[in-house]
Design a protein around this motif. Structure first.
Motif, PDB file in Angstrom:
ATOM      1  N   SER A 169      31.541  36.603  34.653  1.00 33.16           N
ATOM      2  CA  SER A 169      32.595  36.173  35.560  1.00 33.16           C
ATOM      3  C   SER A 169      33.115  37.400  36.298  1.00 33.16           C
ATOM      4  CB  SER A 169      33.725  35.466  34.794  1.00 33.16           C
ATOM      5  OG  SER A 169      34.294  36.331  33.837  1.00 33.16           O
ATOM      6  N   ARG A 170      33.781  37.165  37.421  1.00 30.84           N
ATOM      7  CA  ARG A 170      34.262  38.258  38.272  1.00 30.84           C
ATOM      8  C   ARG A 170      35.741  38.073  38.497  1.00 30.84           C
ATOM      9  NH1 ARG A 170      34.403  42.797  40.617  1.00 30.84           N
ATOM     10  NH2 ARG A 170      33.676  43.201  42.723  1.00 30.84           N
ATOM     11  N   LEU A 171      36.491  39.155  38.531  1.00 28.51           N
ATOM     12  CA  LEU A 171      37.913  39.060  38.855  1.00 28.51           C
ATOM     13  C   LEU A 171      38.065  38.451  40.240  1.00 28.51           C
ATOM     14  CD1 LEU A 171      39.593  42.424  37.766  1.00 28.51           C
ATOM     15  CD2 LEU A 171      39.453  40.280  36.522  1.00 28.51           C
ATOM     16  N   ALA A 172      39.077  37.608  40.408  1.00 29.77           N
ATOM     17  CA  ALA A 172      39.349  37.026  41.724  1.00 29.77           C
ATOM     18  C   ALA A 172      39.933  38.106  42.631  1.00 29.77           C
ATOM     19  CB  ALA A 172      40.341  35.873  41.582  1.00 29.77           C
ATOM     20  N   HIS A 173      39.611  38.019  43.918  1.00 28.95           N
ATOM     21  CA  HIS A 173      40.157  38.940  44.908  1.00 28.95           C
ATOM     22  C   HIS A 173      40.780  38.115  46.005  1.00 28.95           C
ATOM     23  CE1 HIS A 173      36.601  41.346  43.354  1.00 28.95           C
ATOM     24  NE2 HIS A 173      37.658  42.005  42.956  1.00 28.95           N
ATOM     25  N   GLY A 174      41.809  38.638  46.598  1.00 20.93           N
ATOM     26  CA  GLY A 174      42.386  37.906  47.719  1.00 20.93           C
ATOM     27  C   GLY A 174      43.788  38.328  48.046  1.00 20.93           C
ATOM     28  N   VAL A 175      44.569  37.373  48.507  1.00 19.83           N
ATOM     29  CA  VAL A 175      45.920  37.636  48.971  1.00 19.83           C
ATOM     30  C   VAL A 175      46.798  38.014  47.784  1.00 19.83           C
ATOM     31  CG1 VAL A 175      47.903  36.628  50.158  1.00 19.83           C
ATOM     32  CG2 VAL A 175      45.591  35.969  50.830  1.00 19.83           C
ATOM     33  N   PRO A 176      47.474  39.172  47.862  1.00 20.23           N
ATOM     34  CA  PRO A 176      48.328  39.582  46.739  1.00 20.23           C
ATOM     35  C   PRO A 176      49.564  38.699  46.617  1.00 20.23           C
ATOM     36  CG  PRO A 176      48.572  41.110  48.569  1.00 20.23           C
ATOM     37  CD  PRO A 176      47.487  40.140  48.948  1.00 20.23           C
TER      38      PRO A 176
END
Length: 199
Positions: A169-176
């Motif tokens: 699985s991968r850490l989610a990335h996006g709007v803080p």
């Protein structure tokens, strides 16, 4: 830089090895400790010497440790089925202090960067593959940074997990949290939009 003292010039130059410390900042630090805090400077020098001599890398996760096996790896209370892969020990510390994660870690000590001489061997991917092959890990959480090199590293890590039949699985990335869309850079916003989830 002419200071009138070769030792002072050497101290200023030595302080420049710290990240974000240029000539002026190094000069201010050197003058501060010599003018106002010689006991603090002595304590700093002693702690630096001690840390350099005694802090190494855990042979299981490669994180910083004074022991052969670090406290995270030695702990019986941590979930041995979860493994979080991070680029650096400071990333490990960030996850440990900001989340409720209670699994184990593997520290790459970098990310794939052929230009910097960092390939799979330097990142310890052979050790990671051997650890995954033990059969204890059920999920590997990839927590590399969302840079070009971090994404390439994440891709290679996912291949390692797939080969060992381990869920990746991968850490989610996006709007803080607390961020406003108009101030988010285009790449982050595009990544967040592409990875949107159902409510």
């Amino acid at each position: 830089m002419s200071t009138g003292s070769p030792l002072l010039a050497d101290l200023i130059e030595a302080l420049r090895c710290l990240p974000g410390v240029g000539a002026k900042t190094a000069q201010r630090m050197a003058f501060h400790v010599l003018e106002r805090d010689r006991p603090g400077a002595r304590r700093l020098a002693e702690r630096l010497t001690m840390a350099i001599e005694k802090v190494g890398n855990c042979r299981r996760c490669r994180g910083f440790s004074e022991q052969d096996i670090c406290a995270f790896c030695a702990s019986a209370s941590r979930d041995r089925h979860l493994l979080c892969v991070v680029e650096t020990p400071v990333d490990q510390l960030a996850i440990e202090t900001a989340t409720g994660y209670r699994g184990h870690y593997f520290v790459l000590l970098g990310r794939l960067s052929p230009m910097d001489g960092l390939g799979p061997k330097e990142l310890g991917l052979d050790l990671l593959a051997a650890r995954l092959a033990e059969g204890e890990i059920e999920e590997m959480i990839v927590a590399t940074n969302p840079t070009v090199e971090g994404e390439a590293t994440a891709h290679m890590l996912s291949q390692l997990a797939r080969a060992a039949d381990v869920k990746a699985s991968r850490l989610a990335h996006g709007v803080p949290l607390g961020g406003e869309l108009e101030f988010i850079d285009r790449g982050t916003l595009a990544h967040a939009f592409g990875g949107r989830q159902s409510l």
